[in-house]
Structure formats: C-alpha cells, structure tokens
Motif scaffolding. Structure first.
Motif, PDB file in Angstrom:
ATOM      1  N   ARG A  58      -0.433   3.574   3.988  1.00  0.00           N
ATOM      2  CA  ARG A  58       0.973   3.640   4.396  1.00  0.00           C
ATOM      3  C   ARG A  58       1.162   4.617   5.559  1.00  0.00           C
ATOM      4  O   ARG A  58       1.924   4.342   6.489  1.00  0.00           O
ATOM      5  N   VAL A  62       2.621   3.446   9.276  1.00  0.00           N
ATOM      6  CA  VAL A  62       3.830   3.867   9.972  1.00  0.00           C
ATOM      7  C   VAL A  62       3.501   4.542  11.304  1.00  0.00           C
ATOM      8  O   VAL A  62       4.225   4.371  12.299  1.00  0.00           O
ATOM      9  N   LEU A  65       2.273   1.734  13.683  1.00  0.00           N
ATOM     10  CA  LEU A  65       3.409   0.867  13.995  1.00  0.00           C
ATOM     11  C   LEU A  65       4.269   1.496  15.086  1.00  0.00           C
ATOM     12  O   LEU A  65       4.603   0.843  16.093  1.00  0.00           O
ATOM     13  N   LEU A  69       4.342   0.142  19.034  1.00  0.00           N
ATOM     14  CA  LEU A  69       5.648  -0.305  19.529  1.00  0.00           C
ATOM     15  C   LEU A  69       6.056   0.475  20.778  1.00  0.00           C
ATOM     16  O   LEU A  69       6.544  -0.105  21.766  1.00  0.00           O
ATOM     17  N   CYS A 138      10.881   2.687   7.284  1.00  0.00           N
ATOM     18  CA  CYS A 138      10.050   1.571   7.766  1.00  0.00           C
ATOM     19  C   CYS A 138       9.179   0.965   6.678  1.00  0.00           C
ATOM     20  O   CYS A 138       8.292   0.148   6.973  1.00  0.00           O
ATOM     21  N   TYR A 139       9.387   1.370   5.420  1.00  0.00           N
ATOM     22  CA  TYR A 139       8.488   0.933   4.358  1.00  0.00           C
ATOM     23  C   TYR A 139       8.372  -0.590   4.231  1.00  0.00           C
ATOM     24  O   TYR A 139       7.262  -1.109   4.050  1.00  0.00           O
ATOM     25  N   PRO A 140       9.464  -1.348   4.312  1.00  0.00           N
ATOM     26  CA  PRO A 140       9.311  -2.817   4.189  1.00  0.00           C
ATOM     27  C   PRO A 140       8.371  -3.409   5.240  1.00  0.00           C
ATOM     28  O   PRO A 140       7.549  -4.276   4.915  1.00  0.00           O
ATOM     29  N   VAL A 141       8.482  -2.924   6.485  1.00  0.00           N
ATOM     30  CA  VAL A 141       7.610  -3.437   7.546  1.00  0.00           C
ATOM     31  C   VAL A 141       6.167  -3.007   7.290  1.00  0.00           C
ATOM     32  O   VAL A 141       5.227  -3.806   7.428  1.00  0.00           O
ATOM     33  N   VAL A 142       5.982  -1.728   6.929  1.00  0.00           N
ATOM     34  CA  VAL A 142       4.631  -1.216   6.656  1.00  0.00           C
ATOM     35  C   VAL A 142       4.011  -1.970   5.487  1.00  0.00           C
ATOM     36  O   VAL A 142       2.822  -2.335   5.517  1.00  0.00           O
ATOM     37  N   TRP A 143       4.798  -2.222   4.450  1.00  0.00           N
ATOM     38  CA  TRP A 143       4.290  -2.954   3.275  1.00  0.00           C
ATOM     39  C   TRP A 143       3.848  -4.360   3.670  1.00  0.00           C
ATOM     40  O   TRP A 143       2.798  -4.828   3.241  1.00  0.00           O
ATOM     41  N   PHE A 144       4.619  -5.032   4.517  1.00  0.00           N
ATOM     42  CA  PHE A 144       4.293  -6.387   4.945  1.00  0.00           C
ATOM     43  C   PHE A 144       2.999  -6.400   5.766  1.00  0.00           C
ATOM     44  O   PHE A 144       2.129  -7.259   5.559  1.00  0.00           O
ATOM     45  N   VAL A 145       2.851  -5.448   6.660  1.00  0.00           N
ATOM     46  CA  VAL A 145       1.635  -5.373   7.480  1.00  0.00           C
ATOM     47  C   VAL A 145       0.422  -5.080   6.607  1.00  0.00           C
ATOM     48  O   VAL A 145      -0.663  -5.654   6.783  1.00  0.00           O
TER      49      VAL A 145
END
Length: 428
Positions: A58, A62, A65, A69, A138-145
C-alpha cells in the motif's frame, strides 16, 4: 492559462514529485530497530511510519501512484508549453521531452533520493504525517492497482510478506552492528557483547582446566596430609577422589570444612559427610548452553567427561564469566607462570596452555579447529612425541621444544620473528 502560470505549475509538480521520491527512499532506508525504539518512546511519527511499513504494498502504491501521475503531468505540461511557443515543431517537441526528462531526473529523482538516503529518519518521520492521510484518501485506487500486482505475484509464486516474516538477523550480522556502533558503545562493553556472541561457538573443552592441572584431594590419604592440603589450597571448591583420579567421589567446599576445625582435626569421615555429588558435563557442550545449565542446576563447577566417561578437566562458572568480561582472578602463586618473557624477545610457554589463551593474551593466530592446547598442536604436527631441542614452525610461528616429560611437551620457546606478541611484565 498564461505561460508564467504554467511554468509555476511545472515547478510545483516537480517539487511534489520530489517529495514522493524523498518519501520512498527514506521509508526503505530507515533503520527499523531505531524506528521501533522511537515508537516505544512514544514518537507519533515513528508509530505512523511503522504502520505504513507494515503494508509495504500500500505504501509503495500510493507513493508511485503520486510520483507517476506528477511526472506524467509534468511531461504533458511541457508539451503544451512547447506547442504554445513553437507550434507543432518536431525538433522543439524533442528538445522539450529531453528537457523535462533532465528536470525530472535532477529535481524529482536523483537529488531527492540522495538527500533521503543521507537523512532517512528525519525525512521518513515527517513524511509519514502526509502519507498516512493521503493513503486513506487514495486507498480505493491503490487497492485496485494492487489487485493486479498480487495477481502477478501469485502467478510467479512469490510471497513478499512471508519472506519478510522469515527474515532474521544472524549472529554475524549482530556482530557487525556492534562493531559499527563503536562510537555509541564503550570499548569494554563492545568487547563483552562480542564475547557473548562467541559463547555459541566455544565449547567447554576450550576453557576447561586440564585434569593434569586440577587441584584435588585424595580421600584415602592420612588425615594430616588432607588437612595440610586443605590449609594450603588455592581454590574454594576441590574435587575429591579415592586412590585414583578417575575415581571421583564428589566436590568439597573448603570453607565448610575449615569451619569444622573448631571441633577438632579434619578427618576423611568428616569430608565424606559434606561432599557434594559431582556434576558431569559432556565434552563438546557449548559455553552458552553450559552457562544456562549452571544456572538451572544452581551449580558453579563441573567435570568434563568424554564419550567413554573419562573425565578430561574441570570447568567453573568463573571460567565462563571470564570468557565474557575478561580475566578477573589471579593466578595461584605456587603455579608456574604460563608465559615467561626472555631477554631476546622469545617467550617460554607451558605445553598445557590453551591455544585460545595464547591467541587472546599474546595476539597469536594459532588455529582453533583442532587440538585445544599447545602440546596437542605440536603432537598433531609431528604425529609423535618430539624430543627436547627439536625446532618447528606452526602457522608461521617458529618454536623450540624445551622439555618433554611423561609423553607430553612440558615447555616450549616461541620466537617473535613473525609475531607482534606483547607480554605484560605482570605475567612474567
């Protein structure tokens, strides 16, 4: 949007990207042991950092990410700036790409990472206050990646979390930590710690007093002889045997016997009443294990025996403690000095001297993986009992046999040609 605004935005993006590079390197380079210490002291930043490091996937998610970006946004912004100034000029676009790559390398990658590697603790503890809420957002995006990342790891049969749990620091790594902490650890304490680690590799055979040099009492002697020996002995605990040294009957505490002298002469019967059962130690027992056994059995002295039950020598609690903190006892005045310095710089040594003592006290480098005494090393070298006057060289140390007696080498003269030996005058 004006050109000035876009340039300021580009600088801001590079700074933010540099922050993520700082955070990544400092988090990975921070001293985990120091971090745990700070957390125990109540440092909030240290606690946040530990929580982040407990979930490395995690944390890296982050950081990377945000970093990617921002770098992508910087490259896009440079392309827009070049298009505004030069139109769709291919050369200008190429030079702009080179310029933004150079700027990212210098200001967002190399420089921040060099700084973070030099000051990991200071930067990581500060960055944890920013990364913790950012990870929450940003947890949802990190979890998806990380779903795709974990899928690839499973595909390659890799389990980083299990590997981290299985990592343990070895004895050699601990020694390195102690040696490199010399500025913070006193030399005496450093030496004691290193000696403590060595207890796992040293056996009782390395420190025992050989049977031929053990002071013992023959309970079959007449009462006058026994009393004289008790009054003149140099140890508080003595083995007691009957007629032959192989026939050990027990261990006696001299002070308890001498207290009985007020009631009359010391007799063999009186000694037999206060004898302690002998405590035997198998040959090859590690010193650290024996230290624990002494503690568990509340013993201070033991007799080392081989696989056939023959006792080889004697080990005391003090012998083990001296291996940790150094010598603190004095030599018995009736015994011959182990080392005797000569006028020509040579050193006369008893054949029964332990090789470990020679290496430690005289700075020699005799091998320790074979015989334990100088006599054993010489006999192994010749595969025979040498005569007096024979010269030899072992491990580049020239020496001469001075005396042999009863099938053993009694005294040896070691020449200092290839040595840096130093002998204290107090030991001569």
């Amino acid at each position: 949007m004006s050109l000035y605004t876009m340039l300021m935005a580009l600088v801001f993006l590079l700074i933010l990207s540099g922050f993520f590079s700082l955070s990544e390197t400092s988090m990975m380079a921070i001293n985990r042991y120091r971090l745990r210490y700070l957390a125990k002291q109540g440092h909030r930043g240290a606690r946040l950092t530990i929580k982040l490091l407990n979930h490395t996937d995690r944390l890296l998610g982050v950081i990377l990410l945000g970093n990617n970006l921002l770098n992508t946004a910087s490259a896009t912004l440079v392309a827009v700036i070049v298009a505004m100034l030069f139109g769709h000029n291919d050369l200008a676009l190429f030079l702009g790409s080179v310029a933004v790559t150079f700027a990212i390398l210098i200001f967002s990658e190399i420089t921040p990472k060099v700084i973070a590697a030099a000051y990991p603790e200071r930067i990581a503890l500060t960055a944890s206050y920013v990364l913790t809420p950012l990870l929450t957002i940003c947890y949802p995006v990190v979890w998806f990646v990380n779903l795709f990342v974990r899928g690839l790891l499973i595909l390659f049969r890799l389990n980083p979390e299990k590997n981290q749990l299985e990592q343990k620091i070895s004895i050699e790594e601990l020694k390195t930590l102690v040696l490199e902490g010399g500025y913070f650890i006193q030399h005496k304490h450093q030496s004691m710690l290193l000696n403590l680690f060595d207890l796992e590799t040293i056996t009782v055979d390395d420190v025992m007093v050989p049977r031929s040099r053990v002071e013992a009492i023959d309970i079959s002697d007449n009462d006058e002889t026994i009393q004289t020996q008790l009054l003149t002995c140099h140890h508080t605990r003595l083995p007691v045997y009957r007629e032959r040294m192989d026939n050990i009957t027990g261990i006696i505490h001299v002070r308890k016997i001498l207290n009985q002298m007020q009631n009359g002469k010391i007799t063999a019967e009186m000694i037999e009443k206060v004898l302690h059962k002998p405590y035997f130690i198998p040959s090859g027992t590690r010193l650290f294990s024996q230290l624990q056994l002494f503690q568990e059995n509340q013993m201070r002295i033991g007799l080392v025996v081989d696989e056939y039950g023959e006792w080889l020598g004697l080990v005391t609690l003090e012998d083990i403690m001296e291996e940790i903190i150094g010598e603190f006892t004095t030599q018995a005045p009736t015994q011959m000095s182990t080392f005797l310095k000569q006028g020509d710089g040579s050193i006369i040594v008893e054949g029964s001297t332990l090789l470990r003592d020679l290496n430690r006290k005289l700075n020699f480098q005799f091998p320790l993986d074979g015989p334990k005494t100088l006599n054993g090393l010489i006999v192994e070298h010749f595969q025979d009992i040498p005569e007096a006057g024979v010269s030899l060289s072992i491990a580049n140390y020239p020496m001469e046999i001075i005396q042999t007696k009863n099938r053993v080498v009694k005294t040896v003269k070691i020449y200092p040609v290839f040595t840096n030996a130093k002998v204290d005058d107090s030991e001569s």
